[in-house]
Design a protein around this motif. Structure first.
Motif, PDB file in Angstrom:
ATOM      1  N   LYS A   1       0.837  -1.205   0.000  1.00  0.00           N
ATOM      2  CA  LYS A   1       0.000   0.000   0.000  1.00  0.00           C
ATOM      3  C   LYS A   1       0.870   1.253   0.000  1.00  0.00           C
ATOM      4  CE  LYS A   1      -4.042  -2.004   0.085  1.00  0.00           C
ATOM      5  NZ  LYS A   1      -4.995  -1.858  -1.040  1.00  0.00           N
ATOM      6  N   TRP A   2       0.308   2.324  -0.593  1.00  0.00           N
ATOM      7  CA  TRP A   2       1.030   3.571  -0.762  1.00  0.00           C
ATOM      8  C   TRP A   2       0.516   4.633   0.205  1.00  0.00           C
ATOM      9  CZ3 TRP A   2       1.171   4.778  -6.748  1.00  0.00           C
ATOM     10  CH2 TRP A   2       1.583   3.632  -7.441  1.00  0.00           C
ATOM     11  N   SER A   3       1.413   5.545   0.585  1.00  0.00           N
ATOM     12  CA  SER A   3       1.016   6.716   1.367  1.00  0.00           C
ATOM     13  C   SER A   3       1.996   7.842   1.076  1.00  0.00           C
ATOM     14  CB  SER A   3       0.992   6.407   2.861  1.00  0.00           C
ATOM     15  OG  SER A   3       2.266   6.014   3.329  1.00  0.00           O
ATOM     16  N   THR A   4       1.571   9.058   1.331  1.00  0.00           N
ATOM     17  CA  THR A   4       2.426  10.215   1.070  1.00  0.00           C
ATOM     18  C   THR A   4       3.375  10.453   2.242  1.00  0.00           C
ATOM     19  OG1 THR A   4       0.729  11.669   1.979  1.00  0.00           O
ATOM     20  CG2 THR A   4       0.738  11.342  -0.408  1.00  0.00           C
ATOM     21  N   ALA A   5       4.475  11.124   1.941  1.00  0.00           N
ATOM     22  CA  ALA A   5       5.445  11.520   2.957  1.00  0.00           C
ATOM     23  C   ALA A   5       6.073  12.832   2.520  1.00  0.00           C
ATOM     24  CB  ALA A   5       6.524  10.441   3.129  1.00  0.00           C
ATOM     25  N   ALA A   6       6.576  13.584   3.481  1.00  0.00           N
ATOM     26  CA  ALA A   6       7.262  14.836   3.159  1.00  0.00           C
ATOM     27  C   ALA A   6       8.541  14.535   2.381  1.00  0.00           C
ATOM     28  CB  ALA A   6       7.579  15.594   4.437  1.00  0.00           C
ATOM     29  N   CYS A   7       8.711  15.192   1.242  1.00  0.00           N
ATOM     30  CA  CYS A   7       9.882  14.928   0.397  1.00  0.00           C
ATOM     31  C   CYS A   7      11.173  15.317   1.104  1.00  0.00           C
ATOM     32  CB  CYS A   7       9.762  15.693  -0.911  1.00  0.00           C
ATOM     33  SG  CYS A   7       8.256  15.333  -1.844  1.00  0.00           S
ATOM     34  N   SER A   8      11.126  16.411   1.865  1.00  0.00           N
ATOM     35  CA  SER A   8      12.285  16.862   2.632  1.00  0.00           C
ATOM     36  C   SER A   8      12.046  16.566   4.107  1.00  0.00           C
ATOM     37  CB  SER A   8      12.519  18.363   2.437  1.00  0.00           C
ATOM     38  OG  SER A   8      12.755  18.668   1.087  1.00  0.00           O
ATOM     39  N   GLY A   9      13.069  16.075   4.771  1.00  0.00           N
ATOM     40  CA  GLY A   9      12.943  15.765   6.195  1.00  0.00           C
ATOM     41  C   GLY A   9      12.616  14.312   6.472  1.00  0.00           C
ATOM     42  N   THR A  10      12.055  13.619   5.487  1.00  0.00           N
ATOM     43  CA  THR A  10      11.795  12.183   5.604  1.00  0.00           C
ATOM     44  C   THR A  10      12.919  11.428   4.907  1.00  0.00           C
ATOM     45  OG1 THR A  10       9.407  12.584   5.520  1.00  0.00           O
ATOM     46  CG2 THR A  10      10.151  10.320   5.160  1.00  0.00           C
ATOM     47  N   VAL A  11      13.533  10.496   5.610  1.00  0.00           N
ATOM     48  CA  VAL A  11      14.611   9.696   5.005  1.00  0.00           C
ATOM     49  C   VAL A  11      14.181   8.235   4.952  1.00  0.00           C
ATOM     50  CG1 VAL A  11      16.477  11.263   5.618  1.00  0.00           C
ATOM     51  CG2 VAL A  11      15.795   9.513   7.243  1.00  0.00           C
ATOM     52  N   LEU A  12      14.287   7.639   3.780  1.00  0.00           N
ATOM     53  CA  LEU A  12      13.862   6.267   3.565  1.00  0.00           C
ATOM     54  C   LEU A  12      14.836   5.568   2.625  1.00  0.00           C
ATOM     55  CD1 LEU A  12      10.043   6.833   2.850  1.00  0.00           C
ATOM     56  CD2 LEU A  12      11.019   5.958   4.979  1.00  0.00           C
TER      57      LEU A  12
END
Length: 303
Positions: free
Chosen positions: A132-143
């Motif tokens: 499943k997909w979900s949104t995340a902050a492009c900056s500040g989130t590290v994956l």
């Protein structure tokens, strides 16, 4: 006998595909997937993939989604980046999203109560356990993330574009961002000498692709109107038209633009946000004959 022959052909075909990818990668259509465990912000992760002549992976159907998530399950149970991004706060509209490889955003697999806007930009993460997909902050989130890379065979094939140019599949054209202070006429001369023209833009997807190609990622000061990117849109004979002769089928003016039509007859792309005018980001502005920081050339693909 037919079953044995069919199985033998299947095994041989998959062996050939596997040989197209380097150790640690798996075949994905005519490309290869590489999982990178190091957690990074979205733009940095995509830059890593770009350095390998690829991009963050795109997913276009349920089979793709299953194959990608099954691959990641060998490495982690946590979320990972895929190459979907939007610079609109309306994240529920699929047309506001794009894949960093330039392909169409034509499939989604959101978890409940998703997508949720993360502000001016949102990026996509996937959970390997559920797919499943979900949104995340492009900056500040590290994956961690997956790069989709050319196969070893594809790397020996002729490129779609001359050196330094980037191919956009949707238009089948090549683009190059020149970072050099230039006025409109000088920028256009460089493009023509290189076999192309200042870029025309005919869709939101093409516009978003050019933003990604030419932006610095910095927030420009309020008076930083020379930090924009020339495109081939000019006001001639009482109308706006493209220098490459194509029809005007799409416009993307910022709020209140175009204005000052007595002297400002040339158009630029605001690839970066302005401090006091964030609504201008990714939009167009009309300006006079001043020097801007960059320009984008467009030329036909090599076939």
């Amino acid at each position: 006998m037919k079953l044995i022959i069919a199985f033998s052909f299947y095994f041989l075909a998959n062996s050939i595909v596997a040989q197209q990818c380097s150790t640690g990668q798996i075949a994905y259509y005519s490309s290869c997937l590489l999982f990178i465990k190091t957690p990074l912000e979205f733009n940095t992760a995509n830059s890593i993939c770009t350095g390998f002549s690829g991009s963050l992976v795109s997913i276009h159907n349920a089979i793709d989604n299953r194959n990608v998530t099954s691959y990641v399950q060998h490495y982690t149970n946590g979320a990972f980046w895929v190459g979907a991004k939007t610079i609109s706060q309306d994240v529920t509209n699929p047309t506001n999203w794009y894949w960093t490889d330039g392909t169409k955003f034509n499939y989604q697999n959101y978890q409940s109560f998703q997508p949720i806007s993360q502000g001016s930009t949102s990026c996509m993460q996937v959970l390997p356990g559920t797919g499943k997909w979900s949104t995340a902050a492009c900056s500040g989130t590290v994956l961690p993330f997956i790069c989709e890379l050319p196969s070893l065979i594809a790397q020996t094939c002729p490129s779609h574009c001359p050196s330094g140019y980037t191919w956009f599949a949707e238009t089948d054209f090549c683009y190059k961002n020149f970072v050099q202070q230039s006025n409109f006429n000088d920028a256009r001369s460089v493009c023509q000498a290189d076999g192309g023209e200042l870029t025309s833009i005919h869709s939101q997807n093409e516009n978003d692709f050019l933003v990604q190609l030419s932006k610095t990622g910095l927030i420009v000061s309020d008076d930083g109107w020379v930090d924009q990117v020339w495109i081939g849109f000019i006001f001639v004979n009482q109308k706006w038209q493209w220098t490459d002769g194509t029809n005007t089928t799409y416009v993307n003016w910022g709020d209140g633009e175009p204005n000052k039509m007595q002297t400002e007859w040339w158009a630029v792309l605001n690839a970066d946000a302005h401090q006091g005018s964030n609504t201008e980001a990714s939009k167009w502005n009309n300006v006079g004959q001043i020097d801007e920081r960059a320009f984008v050339c467009k030329r036909a693909a090599l076939h």
